[in-house]
Design a protein around this motif. Structure first.
Motif, PDB file in Angstrom:
ATOM      1  N   ASP A 191       0.829  -1.204   0.000  1.00 57.33           N
ATOM      2  CA  ASP A 191       0.000   0.000   0.000  1.00 57.33           C
ATOM      3  C   ASP A 191       0.865   1.257   0.000  1.00 57.33           C
ATOM      4  O   ASP A 191       0.599   2.224  -0.724  1.00 57.33           O
ATOM      5  CB  ASP A 191      -0.910   0.023   1.225  1.00 57.33           C
ATOM      6  CG  ASP A 191      -2.171  -0.809   1.040  1.00 57.33           C
ATOM      7  OD1 ASP A 191      -2.586  -1.014  -0.114  1.00 57.33           O
ATOM      8  OD2 ASP A 191      -2.736  -1.246   2.053  1.00 57.33           O
ATOM      9  N   LEU A 197      -4.196  -2.365  -6.781  1.00 57.88           N
ATOM     10  CA  LEU A 197      -4.418  -3.550  -5.957  1.00 57.88           C
ATOM     11  C   LEU A 197      -5.159  -4.629  -6.740  1.00 57.88           C
ATOM     12  O   LEU A 197      -4.859  -5.825  -6.622  1.00 57.88           O
ATOM     13  CB  LEU A 197      -5.217  -3.177  -4.708  1.00 57.88           C
ATOM     14  CG  LEU A 197      -4.485  -2.394  -3.613  1.00 57.88           C
ATOM     15  CD1 LEU A 197      -5.451  -2.083  -2.468  1.00 57.88           C
ATOM     16  CD2 LEU A 197      -3.287  -3.162  -3.095  1.00 57.88           C
ATOM     17  N   PRO A 242      -9.725  -6.445  -2.316  1.00 59.09           N
ATOM     18  CA  PRO A 242      -8.590  -7.189  -1.798  1.00 59.09           C
ATOM     19  C   PRO A 242      -8.964  -8.594  -1.377  1.00 59.09           C
ATOM     20  O   PRO A 242     -10.097  -8.871  -1.002  1.00 59.09           O
ATOM     21  CB  PRO A 242      -8.152  -6.343  -0.585  1.00 59.09           C
ATOM     22  CG  PRO A 242      -9.409  -5.666  -0.157  1.00 59.09           C
ATOM     23  CD  PRO A 242     -10.190  -5.395  -1.417  1.00 59.09           C
ATOM     24  N   GLU A 274      -5.690  -8.740   3.037  1.00 61.41           N
ATOM     25  CA  GLU A 274      -4.933  -7.763   2.278  1.00 61.41           C
ATOM     26  C   GLU A 274      -5.354  -6.358   2.684  1.00 61.41           C
ATOM     27  O   GLU A 274      -6.531  -6.075   2.872  1.00 61.41           O
ATOM     28  CB  GLU A 274      -5.188  -7.960   0.787  1.00 61.41           C
ATOM     29  CG  GLU A 274      -4.368  -7.052  -0.093  1.00 61.41           C
ATOM     30  CD  GLU A 274      -4.628  -7.344  -1.550  1.00 61.41           C
ATOM     31  OE1 GLU A 274      -4.572  -6.402  -2.359  1.00 61.41           O
ATOM     32  OE2 GLU A 274      -4.887  -8.510  -1.881  1.00 61.41           O
TER      33      GLU A 274
END
Length: 218
Positions: A90, A190, A205, A209
């Motif tokens: 991230d 992502l 996600p 995640e």
């Protein structure tokens, strides 16, 4: 990384580089004269030679400099990211989004003018870029252990292409707000990495995640 690569200029040299990047991106390297760059920062064209040997030196510092700052910032984010691989990924995505949104002229310059650099400077840029890619590959494989190294590397390049598309998204006023655009780019990145691992697409996600999408300074 505190968005260091796009911080307000603090010296005349940085002001010159900022305006040179803008003008080179708008008109092309050969379409801009030293006098125009000087006028943009309020000094005579010849006065620029107190700071740079010429336009070639400005271009080299712009392209080598941003490659160095991206790598340094990436390393810092990895070091400060803690134990969670998802949080580190991230952070890397956030840092690159800052660059993609705030330094759009440098993306254009890289695409159009990299071959104008001296061979030594061009090699330096490529070396720094390879190190930056490998930094991401290692993190991506920690988040998604299944993909091969080559598959993870291909995914990193694809995500860079996605994030670096910002100069082609239309006029700045035609884009969503900065925070909204940053969140969209983050979710797309992502989702792309998740798809490589066979996970869910569209930015949703996988279990465990991270889904943080905040951007420093937004």
């Amino acid at each position: 990384m505190s968005n260091a690569q796009s911080a307000a200029p603090t010296s005349r040299r940085e002001q010159i580089l900022k305006e040179a990047a803008r003008l080179f991106a708008e008109r092309g390297f050969h379409g801009v004269g030293v006098d125009e760059i000087g006028a943009a920062v309020g000094i005579s064209g010849p006065g620029l030679y107190r700071h740079f040997a010429g336009k070639d030196a400005m271009l080299a510092e712009l392209l080598v400099g941003i490659s160095e700052r991206l790598l340094e910032g990436g390393r810092m984010r990895v070091a400060e990211g803690g134990e969670s691989p998802g949080a580190v990924l991230d952070a890397l995505i956030e840092g690159h989004i800052d660059f993609a949104l705030d330094d759009r002229p440098l993306i254009t310059l890289h695409d159009r003018e990299l071959d104008r650099l001296r061979e030594a400077d061009r090699k330096r840029v490529r070396q720094l870029q390879r190190q930056y890619v490998e930094l991401w590959v290692e993190v991506v494989r920690r988040v998604h252990p299944l993909p091969s190294e080559d598959r993870a590397r291909a995914a990193v390049h694809a995500v860079f292409g996605l994030l670096n598309s910002t100069p082609h998204l239309g006029r700045p006023g035609a884009l969503p707000g900065r925070t909204e655009m940053a969140e969209l780019l983050h979710r797309l990145a992502l989702g792309a990495f998740g798809a490589v691992a066979g996970g869910p697409a569209g930015g949703e996600p996988a279990a465990g995640e991270s889904i943080a999408v905040g951007v420093p300074g937004a």
